[in-house]
Every structure is written in structure tokens, then in C-alpha cells.
Design a protein around this motif. Structure first.
Motif, PDB file in Angstrom:
ATOM      1  N   VAL A  24       0.875  -1.173   0.000  1.00  0.00           N
ATOM      2  CA  VAL A  24       0.000   0.000   0.000  1.00  0.00           C
ATOM      3  C   VAL A  24       0.908   1.217   0.000  1.00  0.00           C
ATOM      4  O   VAL A  24       1.944   1.215   0.677  1.00  0.00           O
ATOM      5  N   GLN A  52       1.379   5.705   0.065  1.00  0.00           N
ATOM      6  CA  GLN A  52       0.790   6.986   0.495  1.00  0.00           C
ATOM      7  C   GLN A  52       1.689   8.117   0.012  1.00  0.00           C
ATOM      8  O   GLN A  52       2.809   8.295   0.513  1.00  0.00           O
ATOM      9  N   LEU A  79      -4.280   6.823   1.480  1.00  0.00           N
ATOM     10  CA  LEU A  79      -3.729   5.504   1.189  1.00  0.00           C
ATOM     11  C   LEU A  79      -4.208   5.010  -0.169  1.00  0.00           C
ATOM     12  O   LEU A  79      -5.346   5.253  -0.569  1.00  0.00           O
ATOM     13  N   TRP A  88      -4.088   1.313  -2.391  1.00  0.00           N
ATOM     14  CA  TRP A  88      -3.700  -0.087  -2.514  1.00  0.00           C
ATOM     15  C   TRP A  88      -2.902  -0.280  -3.802  1.00  0.00           C
ATOM     16  O   TRP A  88      -3.265   0.258  -4.857  1.00  0.00           O
ATOM     17  N   TYR A 129       4.117   0.899   2.156  1.00  0.00           N
ATOM     18  CA  TYR A 129       3.934   0.015   3.296  1.00  0.00           C
ATOM     19  C   TYR A 129       3.671  -1.407   2.815  1.00  0.00           C
ATOM     20  O   TYR A 129       2.918  -1.608   1.849  1.00  0.00           O
ATOM     21  N   LEU A 156      -6.106  -6.027   6.457  1.00  0.00           N
ATOM     22  CA  LEU A 156      -4.673  -5.768   6.626  1.00  0.00           C
ATOM     23  C   LEU A 156      -4.424  -5.555   8.110  1.00  0.00           C
ATOM     24  O   LEU A 156      -4.593  -4.443   8.631  1.00  0.00           O
ATOM     25  N   TRP A 206       1.012  -3.811   9.785  1.00  0.00           N
ATOM     26  CA  TRP A 206       1.685  -2.989   8.786  1.00  0.00           C
ATOM     27  C   TRP A 206       3.132  -2.739   9.192  1.00  0.00           C
ATOM     28  O   TRP A 206       3.446  -2.650  10.382  1.00  0.00           O
ATOM     29  N   GLY A 207       3.995  -2.563   8.196  1.00  0.00           N
ATOM     30  CA  GLY A 207       5.346  -2.123   8.467  1.00  0.00           C
ATOM     31  C   GLY A 207       5.374  -0.618   8.687  1.00  0.00           C
ATOM     32  O   GLY A 207       4.339   0.057   8.626  1.00  0.00           O
TER      33      GLY A 207
END
Lengths: 110, 120
Positions: free
Chosen positions: B37, B39, B45, B47, B95, B107, B110-111
Motif C-alpha cells: 500500500v 501513500q 492511502l 492499494w 507500506y 490488513l 503494517w510495516g
């Protein structure tokens, strides 16, 4: 495919309830119960708040709830607290292995 | 604990290629679908792509189809995003995110993200 439609902003005073809407179409929100909501504070990664329209993951306060009616999903935050101030994004399956985010809503706690 | 760590963020010129990596730990990586994902600065955000738990299926947003490739190495617990023919509008924090089995496209982890800047 266009993003899902969210209001750019929402606000409420501490203790109040606020509802954020996410409007799509029969091809996405209306066609599947695969809507999730994410909270993002500035400079941080998003955090899952609601999955599959109404499910609240472990650790998420029960002040957060989700619902859906037709092509519109909603996130309600009850008993607003200062730490709830953040951006909120909806996310939905849109068929044919396509996925969509909403444009995001900035929630302000007055 | 569950952890996702992206790497490979950089500054490149338009037309260049970049490969992002996302190292997973703390869970059974080979049973989870994985997503990217992005940004853009000051934006929402978007996808980008998903890969099935076993790598058998891959799907992309129209905005990156034909230019980006998602892949994974399950023994190394790592998912990748190969980005080619980069454009200024690909500038974003990228991400990676985990999608648990039977979670209905959720999801749940997340990282911290990796910044890719595409600038002339």
C-alpha cells in the motif's frame, strides 16, 4: 476505479459520538462484507480498527464499531477521547481481485 | 511479536527501477497473503498489489499494472515490490501489510514504511 467517498473531516467533543461514512457502489461495499477501517496518526503506519464490516480486533477499544447499509459503510466512535484524533480510512474489496481505499477522514476532537 | 520491516527506499530519477523488500517475523509468513500500500506525501492511502500466500496469484492496481511486480520468498520470510518505469507520481511511502487467512481482505499488521522519491 475511483476511491470510496469519505467526508474530508469530522469532529466531536470529548465524550460525544461521531460517525464517519464511506460510500461506494454495489460493485464494492454493497456487494461484499469485506470492509475494514484503519486509524492513522501523523507520521505513523495505519492500524486496523474494524474488519469485515463489524469485527473489532483484540486490543481495539469497544468504543469503535462498524456497520453497513447498502453501499455505505460507517465507523462510529463513541465516548470520544483525545487520542482518537487521527485520520481514518475505509477499505473494501471491489471484485475481480481489486481493492479500494476511501479518501480518508480527519477526525478532530474539539 | 509480529513485525514487518520495509527497506530499499531511495531517491531516483523518472524512468528508473527500484526494489523494495519487506522482512517478516513473529508469525507463519507462508500462510499469509501480503499487500503493498502506498501513500503520497500529504495524501491518502492507495492499494498497490497483493500476492497469495504461496505466490500463485498476484494482482495490481491499474495505476501500477505492467510496471510493478510483487513477489515473495517464503523460506526467507520476505515479500518484494519491483518497481520499474518510475514516474514522479509514484513518489510515496510504501507500506507492506499482512492479510491473514480467511480474514476477508483485512490488513491486520503494517510495516513502518519505506519512502521512494522520484524526482528529475
Amino acid at each position: 476505479q475511483s476511491a470510496l467517498t469519505q467526508p474530508p473531516s469530522a469532529s466531536g467533543s470529548p465524550g460525544q459520538s461521531v460517525t464517519i461514512s464511506c460510500t461506494g457502489a454495489t460493485s464494492d461495499i454493497g456487494g461484499y462484507n469485506y470492509v475494514s477501517w484503519y486509524q492513522q496518526h501523523p507520521g505513523q503506519a495505519p492500524k486496523l480498527m474494524i474488519s469485515e464490516v463489524t469485527k473489532r480486533p483484540s486490543g481495539v477499544p469497544d468504543r469503535f464499531s462498524g456497520s453497513k447499509s447498502g453501499n455505505t459503510a460507517s465507523l462510529t466512535v463513541s465516548g470520544l477521547q483525545a487520542e482518537d484524533e487521527a485520520y481514518y480510512y475505509c477499505f473494501s474489496y471491489a471484485g475481480n481481485n481489486n481493492l479500494l481505499f476511501g479518501g480518508g477522514t480527519k477526525l478532530t476532537v474539539l | 511479536q509480529v513485525q514487518l520491516v520495509e527497506s530499499g527506499g531511495t531517491v531516483v530519477q523518472p524512468g528508473s527501477s527500484v526494489r523494495l523488500s519487506c522482512a517478516a517475523s513473529g508469525f507463519t509468513f507462508r500462510t499469509h497473503a501480503m499487500h503493498w500500500v502506498r501513500q503520497a506525501p500529504g495524501k491518502g492511502l492507495e492499494w498497490v498489489a497483493v500476492i497469495w500466500y504461496d505466490g500463485s496469484e498476484k494482482y495490481y492496481a491499474d495505476s501500477v499494472k505492467g510496471r510493478f511486480t510483487i513477489s515473495r520468498d517464503n523460506p526467507k520470510n520476505t515479500v518484494y515490490l519491483q518497481m520499474s518505469s518510475l514516474r514522479v507520481e509514484d513518489t510515496a511511502v510504501y507500506y507492506c501489510a499482512r492479510d491473514p487467512p480467511a480474514s476477508g481482505w483485512t490488513l491486520d499488521c503494517w510495516g513502518q514504511g519505506a519512502l521512494v522519491t522520484v524526482s528529475p
